[in-house]
Design a protein around this motif. Structure first.
Motif, PDB file in Angstrom:
ATOM      1  N   LEU A   1      -9.928  75.409 -46.045  1.00 33.01           N
ATOM      2  CA  LEU A   1     -10.072  73.931 -45.624  1.00 33.01           C
ATOM      3  C   LEU A   1     -10.638  73.259 -47.043  1.00 33.01           C
ATOM      4  O   LEU A   1     -11.740  73.827 -47.355  1.00 33.01           O
ATOM      5  N   ARG A   2     -10.248  72.206 -47.533  1.00 34.52           N
ATOM      6  CA  ARG A   2     -10.672  71.608 -48.749  1.00 34.52           C
ATOM      7  C   ARG A   2     -10.680  70.167 -48.409  1.00 34.52           C
ATOM      8  O   ARG A   2      -9.592  69.762 -47.808  1.00 34.52           O
ATOM      9  N   LYS A   3     -11.655  69.412 -48.803  1.00 37.68           N
ATOM     10  CA  LYS A   3     -11.604  68.063 -48.635  1.00 37.68           C
ATOM     11  C   LYS A   3     -10.299  67.189 -49.286  1.00 37.68           C
ATOM     12  O   LYS A   3      -9.627  67.636 -50.337  1.00 37.68           O
ATOM     13  N   ASN A   4      -9.659  66.311 -48.470  1.00 41.85           N
ATOM     14  CA  ASN A   4      -8.557  65.480 -48.829  1.00 41.85           C
ATOM     15  C   ASN A   4      -7.304  66.289 -49.335  1.00 41.85           C
ATOM     16  O   ASN A   4      -6.531  65.756 -50.125  1.00 41.85           O
ATOM     17  N   GLU A   5      -7.080  67.574 -48.657  1.00 40.97           N
ATOM     18  CA  GLU A   5      -6.129  68.437 -49.159  1.00 40.97           C
ATOM     19  C   GLU A   5      -5.474  68.989 -47.718  1.00 40.97           C
ATOM     20  O   GLU A   5      -6.250  69.567 -46.879  1.00 40.97           O
TER      21      GLU A   5
ATOM     22  N   LEU B   1      -7.353  78.839 -40.389  1.00 41.51           N
ATOM     23  CA  LEU B   1      -7.854  78.131 -41.380  1.00 41.51           C
ATOM     24  C   LEU B   1      -9.214  78.495 -41.499  1.00 41.51           C
ATOM     25  O   LEU B   1     -10.072  78.777 -40.668  1.00 41.51           O
ATOM     26  N   GLN B   2      -9.626  78.810 -42.775  1.00 47.94           N
ATOM     27  CA  GLN B   2     -10.904  78.981 -43.300  1.00 47.94           C
ATOM     28  C   GLN B   2     -11.836  78.082 -43.767  1.00 47.94           C
ATOM     29  O   GLN B   2     -11.094  77.306 -44.516  1.00 47.94           O
ATOM     30  N   ASN B   3     -13.077  78.160 -43.589  1.00 49.55           N
ATOM     31  CA  ASN B   3     -14.032  77.138 -44.174  1.00 49.55           C
ATOM     32  C   ASN B   3     -15.168  77.784 -44.841  1.00 49.55           C
ATOM     33  O   ASN B   3     -16.057  78.522 -44.057  1.00 49.55           O
ATOM     34  N   TRP B   4     -15.484  77.271 -45.958  1.00 52.62           N
ATOM     35  CA  TRP B   4     -17.021  77.690 -46.406  1.00 52.62           C
ATOM     36  C   TRP B   4     -17.732  76.573 -46.717  1.00 52.62           C
ATOM     37  O   TRP B   4     -19.095  76.646 -47.304  1.00 52.62           O
ATOM     38  N   ASP B   5     -17.333  75.327 -46.803  1.00 53.64           N
ATOM     39  CA  ASP B   5     -17.855  74.268 -47.141  1.00 53.64           C
ATOM     40  C   ASP B   5     -18.464  73.576 -45.464  1.00 53.64           C
ATOM     41  O   ASP B   5     -17.793  72.939 -45.005  1.00 53.64           O
ATOM     42  N   MET B   6     -19.871  73.609 -45.607  1.00 56.14           N
ATOM     43  CA  MET B   6     -20.450  73.022 -44.458  1.00 56.14           C
ATOM     44  C   MET B   6     -20.345  71.440 -44.081  1.00 56.14           C
ATOM     45  O   MET B   6     -20.442  70.985 -43.244  1.00 56.14           O
ATOM     46  N   THR B   7     -19.969  71.018 -45.323  1.00 56.24           N
ATOM     47  CA  THR B   7     -20.077  69.381 -45.212  1.00 56.24           C
ATOM     48  C   THR B   7     -18.708  69.013 -44.718  1.00 56.24           C
ATOM     49  O   THR B   7     -18.377  67.704 -44.333  1.00 56.24           O
ATOM     50  N   ASN B   8     -17.785  70.070 -44.613  1.00 54.49           N
ATOM     51  CA  ASN B   8     -16.566  69.782 -43.934  1.00 54.49           C
ATOM     52  C   ASN B   8     -16.520  69.502 -42.424  1.00 54.49           C
ATOM     53  O   ASN B   8     -15.663  69.138 -41.752  1.00 54.49           O
TER      54      ASN B   8
ATOM     55  N   GLY C   1     -14.886  80.574 -39.590  1.00 56.44           N
ATOM     56  CA  GLY C   1     -16.214  79.840 -39.914  1.00 56.44           C
ATOM     57  C   GLY C   1     -17.153  80.588 -40.996  1.00 56.44           C
ATOM     58  O   GLY C   1     -17.695  81.811 -40.703  1.00 56.44           O
ATOM     59  N   GLY C   2     -17.341  80.115 -42.259  1.00 55.01           N
ATOM     60  CA  GLY C   2     -18.309  80.715 -43.014  1.00 55.01           C
ATOM     61  C   GLY C   2     -19.722  80.050 -42.730  1.00 55.01           C
ATOM     62  O   GLY C   2     -19.936  79.532 -41.747  1.00 55.01           O
ATOM     63  N   TYR C   3     -20.657  80.249 -43.794  1.00 52.03           N
ATOM     64  CA  TYR C   3     -21.973  80.004 -43.604  1.00 52.03           C
ATOM     65  C   TYR C   3     -22.536  79.727 -44.921  1.00 52.03           C
ATOM     66  O   TYR C   3     -22.058  80.382 -46.106  1.00 52.03           O
ATOM     67  N   THR C   4     -23.980  79.466 -45.178  1.00 50.88           N
ATOM     68  CA  THR C   4     -24.460  79.073 -46.484  1.00 50.88           C
ATOM     69  C   THR C   4     -25.408  80.423 -46.815  1.00 50.88           C
ATOM     70  O   THR C   4     -25.598  81.181 -46.340  1.00 50.88           O
TER      71      THR C   4
END
Length: 283
Positions: free
Chosen positions: A16-20, A36-43, A68-71
């Motif tokens: 998952l990436r912004k605007n993509e 679907l994988q995410n490491w960006d919490m702002t998403n 879901g990832g984390y910081t």
């Protein structure tokens, strides 16, 4: 007329990436499902979730789960990993619990059946105070998922198979499952995926299809290699999955980028299709 029996479906891990559109490449691989994988919490916003739903509808891709990832600092090996990965480290735990809860809410909003994550190097000794603390933290996230109507699935490999089974039994919630990464047990020197299926096989909900070789040094991670070129015995894995009546997804993961990643994913797809045909039960 009896409905045809559901069988395993091959998919790919998307980021998952912004605007993509994360699912565009999946269709180009000729596949119909993805994690679907995410490491960006702002998403993790309602607006981003709604956009993902539009991408899914446009692509026709079926979502197998949300990873879901984390910081915070993470060291991906068995030396620095125990004090940086997942929900085990005390200094990072509370923040990551909240981040994973937000990830669960995002997963539910996009229609994912479950949230997946690495919980870390869960202590093997159940009398270790860190074990109870980690189990309580995982329960906090898992019960939140349960209330949202989704599963909570452990990506395997940083903890031993028996420790993972013990954790599932001790948390004792109906929405728990395992995302079996076929390389991680090898990469972390924890065992192999075939034997792991004898321990937690009934809890496996889907896979990360990945391959690798064991670490040659105790302070580094083993090396990931293309599917079929490492120590993961996919012939036995697929056969065992059929014996377990597994009908989840085989999600190809290749942790490189560029043209070689595309080649390796397509090679893995063809390799899996051949094995599925070999062991496909007669209708």
């Amino acid at each position: 007329m009896t409905a045809p029996k559901k069988t395993m479906e091959i998919g790919v891990l998307a980021m998952l990436r912004k605007n993509e559109d994360p699912f565009k490449a999946i269709k180009e691989y000729g596949l119909k499902t993805a994690q679907l994988q995410n490491w960006d919490m702002t998403n993790l916003t309602a607006e981003c979730a709604d956009q993902v739903r539009k991408y899914l509808k446009k692509s026709g891709i079926r979502l197998a789960a949300f990873w879901g990832g984390y910081t915070g600092r993470i060291v991906w090996n068995s030396y620095g990993g125990p004090v940086t990965c997942g929900l085990v480290p005390r200094d990072l735990r509370a923040r990551r619990v909240e981040e994973l809860k937000k990830g669960a809410e995002f997963a539910a909003r996009i229609g994912a059946p479950a949230l997946i994550t690495h919980c870390g190097f869960i202590p093997e000794n159940p009398m270790d105070p860190l074990y109870a603390e980690t189990v309580n933290a995982i329960y906090d996230v898992a019960i939140h998922c349960h209330k949202l109507g989704i599963g909570f699935w452990f990506e395997s490999g940083q903890e031993t198979p028996l420790t993972l089974l013990r954790t599932i039994e001790d948390i004792c919630l109906p929405n728990l499952g395992v995302n079996l990464d076929t390389a991680n047990l090898i990469l972390y020197g924890r065992g192999n995926p075939v034997d792991a299926l004898d321990v937690f096989g009934p809890y496996v909900r889907n896979l990360h299809v990945k391959d690798g070789v064991f670490p040659a040094c105790s302070k580094v991670l083993g090396k990931e290699v293309p599917v079929g070129e490492g120590k993961a015995d996919f012939d036995k894995i697929i056969r065992k999955l059929y014996e377990l009546n597994f009908t989840g997804e085989l999600i190809i993961e290749r942790e490189i980028s560029g043209p070689q990643q595309v080649k390796d994913i397509l090679k893995a797809k063809a390799y899996l299709e051949k094995l599925l045909k070999k062991y496909q039960p007669a209708k």
